[in-house]
Design a protein around this motif. Structure first.
Motif, PDB file in Angstrom:
ATOM      1  N   MET A 103       0.847  -1.188   0.000  1.00  0.00           N
ATOM      2  CA  MET A 103       0.000   0.000   0.000  1.00  0.00           C
ATOM      3  C   MET A 103       0.885   1.242   0.000  1.00  0.00           C
ATOM      4  SD  MET A 103      -3.003   1.071   2.686  1.00  0.00           S
ATOM      5  CE  MET A 103      -3.934   2.581   2.455  1.00  0.00           C
ATOM      6  N   ASN A 104       0.601   2.175  -0.916  1.00  0.00           N
ATOM      7  CA  ASN A 104       1.410   3.381  -1.007  1.00  0.00           C
ATOM      8  C   ASN A 104       1.157   4.304   0.180  1.00  0.00           C
ATOM      9  OD1 ASN A 104       2.469   2.572  -3.473  1.00  0.00           O
ATOM     10  ND2 ASN A 104       0.843   3.569  -4.645  1.00  0.00           N
ATOM     11  N   THR A 105       2.229   4.953   0.639  1.00  0.00           N
ATOM     12  CA  THR A 105       2.109   5.928   1.713  1.00  0.00           C
ATOM     13  C   THR A 105       1.403   7.171   1.186  1.00  0.00           C
ATOM     14  OG1 THR A 105       4.135   5.136   2.736  1.00  0.00           O
ATOM     15  CG2 THR A 105       3.366   7.317   3.386  1.00  0.00           C
ATOM     16  N   GLN A 106       0.430   7.659   1.910  1.00  0.00           N
ATOM     17  CA  GLN A 106      -0.314   8.829   1.471  1.00  0.00           C
ATOM     18  C   GLN A 106       0.533  10.089   1.625  1.00  0.00           C
ATOM     19  OE1 GLN A 106      -4.212   9.106   3.315  1.00  0.00           O
ATOM     20  NE2 GLN A 106      -5.061   8.010   1.567  1.00  0.00           N
ATOM     21  N   THR A 107       0.246  11.073   0.774  1.00  0.00           N
ATOM     22  CA  THR A 107       0.965  12.337   0.784  1.00  0.00           C
ATOM     23  C   THR A 107       0.009  13.470   1.125  1.00  0.00           C
ATOM     24  OG1 THR A 107       2.582  11.584  -0.856  1.00  0.00           O
ATOM     25  CG2 THR A 107       2.288  13.971  -0.611  1.00  0.00           C
ATOM     26  N   VAL A 108       0.412  14.257   2.106  1.00  0.00           N
ATOM     27  CA  VAL A 108      -0.364  15.415   2.540  1.00  0.00           C
ATOM     28  C   VAL A 108       0.431  16.677   2.219  1.00  0.00           C
ATOM     29  CG1 VAL A 108      -1.465  16.566   4.501  1.00  0.00           C
ATOM     30  CG2 VAL A 108      -1.375  14.069   4.418  1.00  0.00           C
ATOM     31  N   PHE A 109      -0.239  17.669   1.658  1.00  0.00           N
ATOM     32  CA  PHE A 109       0.396  18.954   1.360  1.00  0.00           C
ATOM     33  C   PHE A 109      -0.282  20.017   2.210  1.00  0.00           C
ATOM     34  CE2 PHE A 109       1.728  22.750  -0.677  1.00  0.00           C
ATOM     35  CZ  PHE A 109       2.860  22.461  -1.418  1.00  0.00           C
ATOM     36  N   ILE A 110       0.531  20.776   2.967  1.00  0.00           N
ATOM     37  CA  ILE A 110       0.010  21.767   3.910  1.00  0.00           C
ATOM     38  C   ILE A 110       0.643  23.122   3.619  1.00  0.00           C
ATOM     39  CG2 ILE A 110      -0.322  22.354   6.346  1.00  0.00           C
ATOM     40  CD1 ILE A 110       0.457  19.366   6.930  1.00  0.00           C
ATOM     41  N   THR A 111      -0.168  24.151   3.441  1.00  0.00           N
ATOM     42  CA  THR A 111       0.387  25.490   3.260  1.00  0.00           C
ATOM     43  C   THR A 111       0.500  26.193   4.614  1.00  0.00           C
ATOM     44  OG1 THR A 111      -1.769  26.593   2.899  1.00  0.00           O
ATOM     45  CG2 THR A 111      -0.670  25.627   0.975  1.00  0.00           C
ATOM     46  N   GLY A 112       1.538  27.003   4.738  1.00  0.00           N
ATOM     47  CA  GLY A 112       1.744  27.757   5.980  1.00  0.00           C
ATOM     48  C   GLY A 112       1.996  26.861   7.173  1.00  0.00           C
ATOM     49  N   ALA A 113       2.931  25.921   7.032  1.00  0.00           N
ATOM     50  CA  ALA A 113       3.131  24.906   8.072  1.00  0.00           C
ATOM     51  C   ALA A 113       4.358  25.153   8.943  1.00  0.00           C
ATOM     52  CB  ALA A 113       3.219  23.519   7.442  1.00  0.00           C
ATOM     53  N   THR A 114       4.894  26.360   8.948  1.00  0.00           N
ATOM     54  CA  THR A 114       6.059  26.619   9.792  1.00  0.00           C
ATOM     55  C   THR A 114       5.678  27.108  11.191  1.00  0.00           C
ATOM     56  OG1 THR A 114       6.273  28.869   8.907  1.00  0.00           O
ATOM     57  CG2 THR A 114       7.533  27.122   7.802  1.00  0.00           C
ATOM     58  N   SER A 115       4.368  27.266  11.441  1.00  0.00           N
ATOM     59  CA  SER A 115       3.924  27.691  12.770  1.00  0.00           C
ATOM     60  C   SER A 115       2.432  27.416  12.908  1.00  0.00           C
ATOM     61  CB  SER A 115       4.195  29.192  12.996  1.00  0.00           C
ATOM     62  OG  SER A 115       3.427  29.982  12.088  1.00  0.00           O
ATOM     63  N   GLY A 116       1.934  27.574  14.117  1.00  0.00           N
ATOM     64  CA  GLY A 116       0.502  27.548  14.371  1.00  0.00           C
ATOM     65  C   GLY A 116      -0.205  26.268  13.976  1.00  0.00           C
ATOM     66  N   ILE A 117      -1.406  26.425  13.442  1.00  0.00           N
ATOM     67  CA  ILE A 117      -2.235  25.280  13.068  1.00  0.00           C
ATOM     68  C   ILE A 117      -1.540  24.434  12.009  1.00  0.00           C
ATOM     69  CG2 ILE A 117      -4.421  24.605  12.000  1.00  0.00           C
ATOM     70  CD1 ILE A 117      -5.686  27.096  13.295  1.00  0.00           C
ATOM     71  N   GLY A 118      -0.851  25.080  11.078  1.00  0.00           N
ATOM     72  CA  GLY A 118      -0.173  24.347  10.026  1.00  0.00           C
ATOM     73  C   GLY A 118       0.908  23.436  10.557  1.00  0.00           C
ATOM     74  N   LEU A 119       1.712  23.931  11.489  1.00  0.00           N
ATOM     75  CA  LEU A 119       2.784  23.123  12.061  1.00  0.00           C
ATOM     76  C   LEU A 119       2.217  21.972  12.887  1.00  0.00           C
ATOM     77  CD1 LEU A 119       5.762  22.582  12.599  1.00  0.00           C
ATOM     78  CD2 LEU A 119       5.683  24.285  14.442  1.00  0.00           C
ATOM     79  N   ALA A 120       1.200  22.252  13.688  1.00  0.00           N
ATOM     80  CA  ALA A 120       0.573  21.191  14.478  1.00  0.00           C
ATOM     81  C   ALA A 120      -0.009  20.112  13.565  1.00  0.00           C
ATOM     82  CB  ALA A 120      -0.530  21.774  15.363  1.00  0.00           C
ATOM     83  N   THR A 121      -0.571  20.529  12.432  1.00  0.00           N
ATOM     84  CA  THR A 121      -1.129  19.577  11.468  1.00  0.00           C
ATOM     85  C   THR A 121      -0.029  18.739  10.832  1.00  0.00           C
ATOM     86  OG1 THR A 121      -2.969  21.094  11.002  1.00  0.00           O
ATOM     87  CG2 THR A 121      -2.514  19.377   9.374  1.00  0.00           C
ATOM     88  N   ALA A 122       1.064  19.383  10.484  1.00  0.00           N
ATOM     89  CA  ALA A 122       2.185  18.660   9.885  1.00  0.00           C
ATOM     90  C   ALA A 122       2.725  17.603  10.845  1.00  0.00           C
ATOM     91  CB  ALA A 122       3.285  19.642   9.491  1.00  0.00           C
ATOM     92  N   LYS A 123       2.908  17.964  12.107  1.00  0.00           N
ATOM     93  CA  LYS A 123       3.397  17.004  13.095  1.00  0.00           C
ATOM     94  C   LYS A 123       2.440  15.824  13.226  1.00  0.00           C
ATOM     95  CE  LYS A 123       5.987  20.297  15.966  1.00  0.00           C
ATOM     96  NZ  LYS A 123       6.041  20.988  17.295  1.00  0.00           N
ATOM     97  N   HIS A 124       1.155  16.110  13.204  1.00  0.00           N
ATOM     98  CA  HIS A 124       0.156  15.040  13.334  1.00  0.00           C
ATOM     99  C   HIS A 124       0.268  14.049  12.187  1.00  0.00           C
ATOM    100  CE1 HIS A 124      -3.691  13.038  13.909  1.00  0.00           C
ATOM    101  NE2 HIS A 124      -3.993  13.317  12.638  1.00  0.00           N
TER     102      HIS A 124
END
Length: 250
Positions: free
Chosen positions: A1-22
């Motif tokens: 099964m291929n690993t899914q890819t998530v693309f997040i804008t504005g991920a160096t802080s705040g909600i974006g960074l928390a989302t990236a870590k998740h």
């Protein structure tokens, strides 16, 4: 099964960074953007230390720079990358009374909060997987008014208004677009908006009057983002989830 890819804008802080870590913790490939090259590199290193063998790649891309957005889309296309979840998180809030809001600040807010994600979504169509979940980080400002938020509210509502038709147009490609509406959340957006430490402290204190009893943190948004990005939300189109700690009840 291929690993899914998530693309997040504005991920160096705040909600974006928390989302990236998740999503890194979930074992997904995470691609993200930020405006500051040093912060992008720092975040990439931080996430890579958590990621194991999964791909973590940061890109310098300003939501207000449409050439950068188009170049990034071309790069992803050339690399034959497919995105399973696109989190359109990057945004700004410049509080000002409408009578005092300059044309420049209005244009900047609309460029980053509306035109930027719209052009990114348009240019990313060739790299969106089938199925693909697009999550736009909107705001409760689209449904609850307060002074100094008129242009911010308009910019978020404009993108939400755009996506009804897009959901119909991209239905056969398996793309669905839904919205997260955060309430007042403690992130760098307050500092970037020009608020002083005293004003931020006052804001935090004011939020103790909400049913939740405190100001929201970026981590409070993760469950909703995860749900909208996952197959669990496959039946949803142009829906909005409000995470506001009861702010809109007042």
């Amino acid at each position: 099964m291929n690993t899914q890819t998530v693309f997040i804008t504005g991920a160096t802080s705040g909600i974006g960074l928390a989302t990236a870590k998740h999503f890194v913790d979930q074992g997904k490939n995470v691609l993200f953007t930020g405006r500051d090259e040093a912060k992008v590199k720092q975040t990439e290193q931080q996430l890579s230390e958590l990621a194991g063998t999964n791909q973590i790649t940061g890109f310098v891309c300003d939501n207000a720079d449409f050439d950068q957005i188009n170049s990034l889309a071309a790069h992803l296309t050339n690399q034959q990358i497919k995105i399973d979840s696109l989190i359109l998180n990057a945004g700004v809030f410049y509080p000002a009374m409408f009578a005092d809001n300059s044309q420049q600040m209005m244009q900047q807010t609309m460029a980053i909060n509306f035109f930027g994600p719209a052009i990114m979504l348009q240019s990313f169509i060739p790299v969106l997987a089938n199925p693909c979940s697009v999550v736009y980080v909107s705001s409760v400002a689209v449904e609850k008014a307060w002074p100094t938020a008129s242009v911010y509210s308009a910019s978020k509502a404009a993108f939400e208004g755009l996506t009804g038709s897009i959901n119909l147009e991209l239905a056969t490609q398996g793309v669905r677009i839904n919205h997260l509406r955060p309430g007042v959340t403690l992130t760098e957006i307050q500092t970037k908006a020009g608020m002083s430490d005293e004003q931020i402290t006052e804001l935090v204190g004011n939020m103790s009057g909400t049913p939740m009893g405190r100001i929201l943190q970026p981590e409070d948004m993760i469950a909703a983002i995860d749900y909208l990005a996952s197959n669990a939300s496959s039946g949803m189109r142009n829906a909005a989830i409000r995470v506001d700690g009861g702010f809109c009840l007042g």
